[in-house]
Design an enzyme around this catalytic site. Structure first.
Site, mmCIF file in Angstrom:
data_model
loop_
_atom_site.group_PDB
_atom_site.id
_atom_site.type_symbol
_atom_site.label_atom_id
_atom_site.label_comp_id
_atom_site.label_asym_id
_atom_site.label_seq_id
_atom_site.Cartn_x
_atom_site.Cartn_y
_atom_site.Cartn_z
ATOM 1 N N TYR A 129 40.266 41.877 44.745
ATOM 2 C CA TYR A 129 39.060 42.588 44.329
ATOM 3 C C TYR A 129 39.000 43.832 45.216
ATOM 4 O O TYR A 129 38.850 43.710 46.429
ATOM 5 C CB TYR A 129 37.815 41.724 44.539
ATOM 6 C CG TYR A 129 37.657 40.609 43.540
ATOM 7 C CD1 TYR A 129 36.894 40.794 42.391
ATOM 8 C CD2 TYR A 129 38.252 39.366 43.743
ATOM 9 C CE1 TYR A 129 36.729 39.766 41.473
ATOM 10 C CE2 TYR A 129 38.101 38.332 42.832
ATOM 11 C CZ TYR A 129 37.334 38.542 41.698
ATOM 12 O OH TYR A 129 37.184 37.521 40.800
ATOM 13 N N ASP A 149 38.443 43.317 35.467
ATOM 14 C CA ASP A 149 37.429 42.934 34.470
ATOM 15 C C ASP A 149 36.103 42.544 35.109
ATOM 16 O O ASP A 149 35.259 41.931 34.465
ATOM 17 C CB ASP A 149 37.938 41.782 33.597
ATOM 18 C CG ASP A 149 38.238 40.520 34.391
ATOM 19 O OD1 ASP A 149 38.341 40.610 35.621
ATOM 20 O OD2 ASP A 149 38.392 39.460 33.772
ATOM 21 N N HIS A 178 37.911 36.484 32.333
ATOM 22 C CA HIS A 178 37.308 35.989 33.577
ATOM 23 C C HIS A 178 36.638 34.629 33.364
ATOM 24 O O HIS A 178 35.559 34.352 33.893
ATOM 25 C CB HIS A 178 36.293 36.991 34.125
ATOM 26 C CG HIS A 178 36.291 37.071 35.630
ATOM 27 N ND1 HIS A 178 37.012 38.014 36.325
ATOM 28 C CD2 HIS A 178 35.664 36.330 36.568
ATOM 29 C CE1 HIS A 178 36.823 37.853 37.621
ATOM 30 N NE2 HIS A 178 36.017 36.828 37.804
#
Length: 301
Positions: free
Chosen positions: A51, A79, A173
């Protein structure tokens, strides 16, 4: 944050996967440092699910540490530029007797006026401005192969190939980011029907909604190299390493049974002709837009 499920968290997952040589994708939000997790798995390949931090220097340091630990690739999460709406998560207050903490990012959970959403509060460090041009920064920051995790349209799969990434993960996700987004298997079908050459240009993986051995085989028949299994693994983690090993054994048996039933003896024999998709073909978009070199990864409602 697998420590929320079991004290050994990602360490138990690594030990369970090691027995079978199963790859493990280590989240930036893991409960343990990447070095500790990698040390628990002698046989399995490891990947870093990154991330991207607003503080790019922090992400660069993490990428360097992942390289030094021997991870094989970086899976860049594209996403989740902002946290999804997770109402059930918001209703669970952060227990003051248990601290949810991610050592690789320094993120910790806390209650606020909106609730106690772990996903929202733990993701406050994520850079919402991440775009295609940032691939230049990423390539300067790591020697690892780059995989974009969270592709949800064939147009973005085309762009990923044009930008020269090494792989993509077709993913929504786990259905936890954009409400009513289509299942990943439909996006995989979309790529197969409209631009099958993508499977030759980049390695394609898929996650979200893979629940049975038959699901694995379907994804491989459509062209995926491998599938990701997250939620099942966490459920199994309730029982520690033993639970993870039991789960992998169940999935392996289901996959082997499915292979026998359709008449193949090796996974490289899987092909689209083994599938009957008539009931869902109408859900795949008949036309797609030719993508310009846009600067945002998109999703489809």
């Amino acid at each position: 944050m697998a420590k929320l499920v079991h004290p050994d968290g990602e360490l138990a997952i690594a030990r369970g996967c090691s027995k079978f040589g199963i790859g493990q994708c280590i989240s930036s939000n893991a409960s343990y440092d990447v070095s500790e997790i990698v040390a628990c798995g002698s046989k399995n390949p490891f990947f870093l699910q990154l991330y991207v931090n607003k503080d790019r220097a922090s992400s660069e340091a993490l990428l360097k540490r992942a390289e030094e630990c021997g991870t094989k690739a970086v899976f860049v999460t594209v996403d989740a530029p902002v946290p999804g709406r997770r109402e059930a998560d918001e209703r669970v207050p952060v227990d003051q007797g248990f601290v949810a903490y991610a050592p690789m990012t320094g993120a910790s959970a806390s209650n606020d006026s909106k609730g106690g959403g772990l996903g929202r509060t733990m993701g406050a460090y994520v850079d919402a401005t991440l775009n295609w041009d940032d691939l230049k920064w990423l390539r300067r920051s790591t020697r690892l192969p780059i995989v974009l995790k969270g592709i949800q349209t064939v147009e973005d799969a085309i762009l990923a190939a044009q930008y020269g990434v090494d792989g993509i993960v077709v993913s929504n996700h786990g259905g936890r980011s954009l409400d009513t987004s289509p299942p990943s298997i439909l996006t995989l079908m979309e790529i197969r029907q409209h631009h099958p050459e993508i499977f030759e240009q980049v390695e394609v993986y898929v996650d979200s909604g893979i629940r049975r051995g038959t699901d694995i085989l379907k994804a491989l028949c459509l062209g995926a190299k491998a599938v990701g299994l997250g939620r099942h693994t966490l459920y199994a983690l309730n029982y520690g390493q033993e639970g993870v090993e039991k789960f992998i054994g169940i999935m392996r048996d289901e996959l082997e049974t499915a292979m026998r039933m359709v008449g193949i003896t090796s996974l490289d024999q899987a092909h689209p002709g083994l599938l009957n998709t008539c009931d869902i073909d109408h859900l795949v978009p008949r036309t797609i837009e030719t993508p310009p070199m846009v600067l945002r990864v998109k999703a489809r409602l």
